[in-house]
Design a protein around this motif. Structure first.
Motif, mmCIF file in Angstrom:
data_model
loop_
_atom_site.group_PDB
_atom_site.id
_atom_site.type_symbol
_atom_site.label_atom_id
_atom_site.label_comp_id
_atom_site.label_asym_id
_atom_site.label_seq_id
_atom_site.Cartn_x
_atom_site.Cartn_y
_atom_site.Cartn_z
ATOM 1 N N ALA A 276 8.763 8.885 39.617
ATOM 2 C CA ALA A 276 9.648 7.993 40.534
ATOM 3 C C ALA A 276 10.703 7.874 39.458
ATOM 4 O O ALA A 276 11.998 7.786 40.368
ATOM 5 C CB ALA A 276 8.866 6.651 40.761
ATOM 6 N N ALA A 277 10.736 7.781 38.451
ATOM 7 C CA ALA A 277 11.986 7.592 37.491
ATOM 8 C C ALA A 277 12.711 8.656 37.380
ATOM 9 O O ALA A 277 14.116 8.490 37.860
ATOM 10 C CB ALA A 277 11.458 7.203 35.939
ATOM 11 N N ARG A 278 12.436 9.957 37.560
ATOM 12 C CA ARG A 278 13.343 11.063 37.819
ATOM 13 C C ARG A 278 13.994 11.156 39.007
ATOM 14 O O ARG A 278 15.044 11.506 39.008
ATOM 15 C CB ARG A 278 12.498 12.490 37.400
ATOM 16 C CG ARG A 278 11.751 12.672 36.136
ATOM 17 C CD ARG A 278 11.552 14.071 35.995
ATOM 18 N NE ARG A 278 10.247 14.311 36.553
ATOM 19 C CZ ARG A 278 9.049 14.009 36.100
ATOM 20 N NH1 ARG A 278 8.753 13.677 34.854
ATOM 21 N NH2 ARG A 278 8.143 14.463 36.961
ATOM 22 N N ALA A 279 13.134 10.823 40.003
ATOM 23 C CA ALA A 279 13.919 11.065 41.488
ATOM 24 C C ALA A 279 14.795 9.821 41.623
ATOM 25 O O ALA A 279 15.951 10.226 42.565
ATOM 26 C CB ALA A 279 12.699 10.962 42.463
ATOM 27 N N GLU A 280 14.659 8.798 40.978
ATOM 28 C CA GLU A 280 15.841 7.575 41.356
ATOM 29 C C GLU A 280 16.611 7.321 40.177
ATOM 30 O O GLU A 280 17.613 6.246 40.107
ATOM 31 C CB GLU A 280 15.016 6.499 41.899
ATOM 32 C CG GLU A 280 14.231 6.843 43.057
ATOM 33 C CD GLU A 280 13.983 5.692 44.015
ATOM 34 O OE1 GLU A 280 14.732 4.610 43.869
ATOM 35 O OE2 GLU A 280 13.347 6.046 44.768
ATOM 36 N N GLY A 281 16.813 8.351 39.210
ATOM 37 C CA GLY A 281 17.656 8.033 37.923
ATOM 38 C C GLY A 281 17.457 6.694 37.113
ATOM 39 O O GLY A 281 18.317 5.937 36.876
#
Length: 370
Positions: A276-281
């Motif tokens: 989730a962190a990677r996908a949404e920066g």
């Protein structure tokens, strides 16, 4: 909502372990517009229910995620009343005598609050050996400025005592105050609920402001058992970088939320948080915790037959003091992370989290990519 305003409101309320009701009332008011239902359970935990679009589980029921952050704070209690009217104290949680000298405090009595100050032997009258030692709790006393007979009439042994310290903004996005551990976590849940209201999500979400974490993770234990969520994320604070602590024991303040990895964390939950962190920066930092985390996550993980659990923390300086410091950007990033992960939980993701085969994750695989 403004993160600073929410945190200042919550941190300005006294809520020692077992006496969290004033904080709970404020949390209920903040959460009611953001949830399908808000209630308190028998122990005093505040539970907000946000229904998703619905994601059936193979064994029946609907998939759900629990967010938990404790709302109690470290405190003192009256251990004895001396003949002269001074109050001797004991700790409710991890109170540090080094941070209590000369502090203004509030004694919470049945008849209302009493202002007081923490005192000890004056430096002029201490021996050279005493001057080199850190005062012990039993060396401290609280002076409420009343005659002895009035003190004995108004104060009872066991009355809680909290430090009087108003939250304040420092420079930039930094904020200081008492009880940021863990009103910061409750603020994260509040902002995450607001963010979640703007997003579609299949799973039901339970946001829980837990009680009595500082004296034994009690609210997390009972609420996790009662809610029986499919998975859970605990939100707390962790040690921010500051002098005197080795780098390997801290997380940088202002660089994002800390995502824990270790025995207290389910590898698939960790993977879902990082995805989730990677996908949404969303800015995050790794936090290795090889054993007990000392947070609500430790109790939630072993509730009932076991609940897949993760831990997200906000870096905090000067922990368990009246002058804790956090960065509000870290608070916001933690809230974004919770909402993003919940919104991404579909049938496939939940099956990967709790279905067969999760044990096949290789050690270290979930943490390979940051």
């Amino acid at each position: 909502m403004d993160a600073a305003e929410v945190l200042a409101r919550l941190a300005g309320i006294a809520g020692p372990p077992g006496h969290e009701a004033p904080v709970a009332a404020a949390v209920e008011e903040l959460w009611r517009p953001l949830a399908t239902e808000v209630r308190r359970d028998a122990l005093g935990n505040v539970i907000a229910v946000v229904r998703g679009e619905g994601l059936p589980l193979p064994e029946g029921g609907r998939a759900s995620v629990m967010w938990a952050a404790h709302m109690d704070e470290i405190a003192l209690l009256v251990a004895a009343i001396e003949d002269e009217g001074f109050l001797r104290v004991d700790a409710a949680g991890g109170a540090d005598p080094r941070n209590l000298l000369a502090q203004e405090v509030t004694v919470h009595t049945a008849g209302g609050p009493l202002a007081g100050v923490v005192g000890t032997k004056p430096p002029h009258l201490t021996s050279a050996e005493e001057a080199r030692q850190v005062p012990r709790l039993r060396d401290l006393f609280v002076d409420v400025g009343l005659p002895p007979e009035e003190v004995r009439r108004r104060v009872r042994v066991g009355d809680p005592i909290t430090v009087r310290q108003s939250p304040a903004r420092l420079q930039g996005q930094r904020m200081t105050g008492k009880s940021l551990d863990n009103r910061v976590g409750v603020t994260v849940l509040t902002l995450a609920l607001e963010e979640l209201a703007r997003r579609r999500h299949a799973v039901d979400v339970y946001a829980v402001a837990t009680v009595q974490e500082e004296v034994g993770l009690r609210g997390a234990t009972t609420s996790a058992y009662g809610l029986h969520p499919t998975l859970a994320i605990a939100v707390d604070v962790t040690f921010g970088d500051q002098p005197g602590i080795p780098d390997g024991k801290t997380v940088e303040v202002g660089k994002g939320a800390a995502v824990a990895q270790g025995a207290n964390v389910h590898p698939r939950v960790l993977e879902a948080l990082r995805e989730a962190a990677r996908a949404e920066g969303i800015a995050t930092q790794p936090e290795p915790i090889p054993g007990a985390s000392g947070t609500d996550a430790w109790a939630i993980q072993i509730a009932r037959e076991g609940i897949p659990t993760g831990l997200v923390s906000v870096p905090l300086r000067h922990m368990h003091s009246p002058a804790e410091v956090v960065d509000l950007d870290d608070v916001r990033e933690a809230a974004r992370l919770l909402a993003a992960m919940a919104a991404r939980l579909d049938a496939e993701a939940v099956t990967r989290l709790v279905g067969p085969g999760w044990q096949e994750v290789r050690p270290g695989a979930a943490g390979a990519a940051q």
